[in-house]
Design an enzyme around this catalytic site. Structure first.
Site, PDB file in Angstrom:
ATOM      1  N   GLN A 176       5.972   1.211   0.444  1.00  0.00           N
ATOM      2  CA  GLN A 176       5.708   2.459   1.124  1.00  0.00           C
ATOM      3  C   GLN A 176       6.076   2.338   2.610  1.00  0.00           C
ATOM      4  O   GLN A 176       7.096   1.768   2.933  1.00  0.00           O
ATOM      5  CB  GLN A 176       4.255   2.843   0.866  1.00  0.00           C
ATOM      6  CG  GLN A 176       3.986   2.928  -0.653  1.00  0.00           C
ATOM      7  CD  GLN A 176       2.627   3.441  -1.008  1.00  0.00           C
ATOM      8  OE1 GLN A 176       2.164   4.446  -0.507  1.00  0.00           O
ATOM      9  NE2 GLN A 176       1.954   2.736  -1.905  1.00  0.00           N
ATOM     10  N   CYS A 233       1.633   0.540   4.131  1.00  0.00           N
ATOM     11  CA  CYS A 233       1.811   0.285   2.704  1.00  0.00           C
ATOM     12  C   CYS A 233       0.954   1.197   1.827  1.00  0.00           C
ATOM     13  O   CYS A 233       0.661   0.860   0.677  1.00  0.00           O
ATOM     14  CB  CYS A 233       1.541  -1.189   2.372  1.00  0.00           C
ATOM     15  SG  CYS A 233       2.643  -2.308   3.259  1.00  0.00           S
TER      16      CYS A 233
END
Length: 219
Positions: free
Chosen positions: A84, A184
């Site tokens: 991410q 993340c």
């Protein structure tokens, strides 16, 4: 040269280690990785571990949720690695790892596990107990109050069984820069660094440990 050679027919090069001084622009780094991955896949170059620092940036992996970008105070780059949002910046040691899994174990999960082990052993050399967490990528440190902070991130991509992108270890970055994202995609936890944990380590000292422990984990 054919990319369909059997492992015992492939040229053998030692793993090359490269360290860049100064700050490397992210597009430049991605372009170099793309070229090197192609060369490794075609047996025209050997494996490479590239140590560098980026200027302050945010990168979005293939699973990034736009809502996790809280404040785009730095340039944001879409990237093909897994994961991410993450932050890169001065004081963080990025290691881009270009390995040929055809000649190693063709197991991506095993490769990620070895990256984790590499980081755990590295921070352990500085007296830090880094740990894995189920469902949370990266390496985590437990605070005295029982909370957990991430000290290192992992994000990889594999093309034609050649790995690239890699790890980011927080040596002494400005931790306030992480507040522009949900690192993340993990809410409820913080970030930390060797410096924040009281470890006064220079980047060359960290690099030396990374190289030694890489050999211990990856051979």
């Amino acid at each position: 040269m054919s990319a369909s050679l059997l492992p015992h027919e492939m040229p053998v090069w030692p793993v090359e280690w490269r360290t860049s001084e100064g700050l490397v622009q992210y597009p430049e780094a991605v372009a170099l990785m793309e070229r090197r991955v192609a060369e490794i896949a075609e047996h025209r170059a050997g494996e490479l571990v590239w140590l560098l620092e980026h200027p302050p940036i945010y990168t979005a992996g293939t699973s990034a949720d736009p809502s996790d970008l809280l404040d785009a105070r730095f340039p944001v780059f879409q990237t093909g690695r897994g994961g991410q949002f993450t932050y890169h910046g001065p004081g963080q040691r990025v290691a881009y790892v270009m390995l040929d899994l055809r000649r190693r174990n063709a197991d991506v999960r095993g490769f990620v596990h070895n990256l984790e082990e590499w980081l755990i052993r590295t921070v352990g050399n500085f007296g830090i107990n880094g740990e894995r967490r189920e469902g949370r990528v990266g390496i985590w440190v437990v605070r005295p109050d029982g909370g957990e902070d991430k000290i290192a991130a992992i994000g990889v991509r594999v093309r034609r069984w050649i790995t690239y992108h890699g790890i980011a270890l927080n040596v002494a970055p400005d931790l306030s820069h992480f507040s522009g994202i949900v690192p993340c995609g993990v809410r409820g936890h913080g970030v930390t660094s060797l410096a924040a944990l009281g470890v006064d380590a220079s980047m060359p000292e960290v690099d030396a440990v990374l190289q030694r422990e890489f050999a211990n984990v990856f051979g």
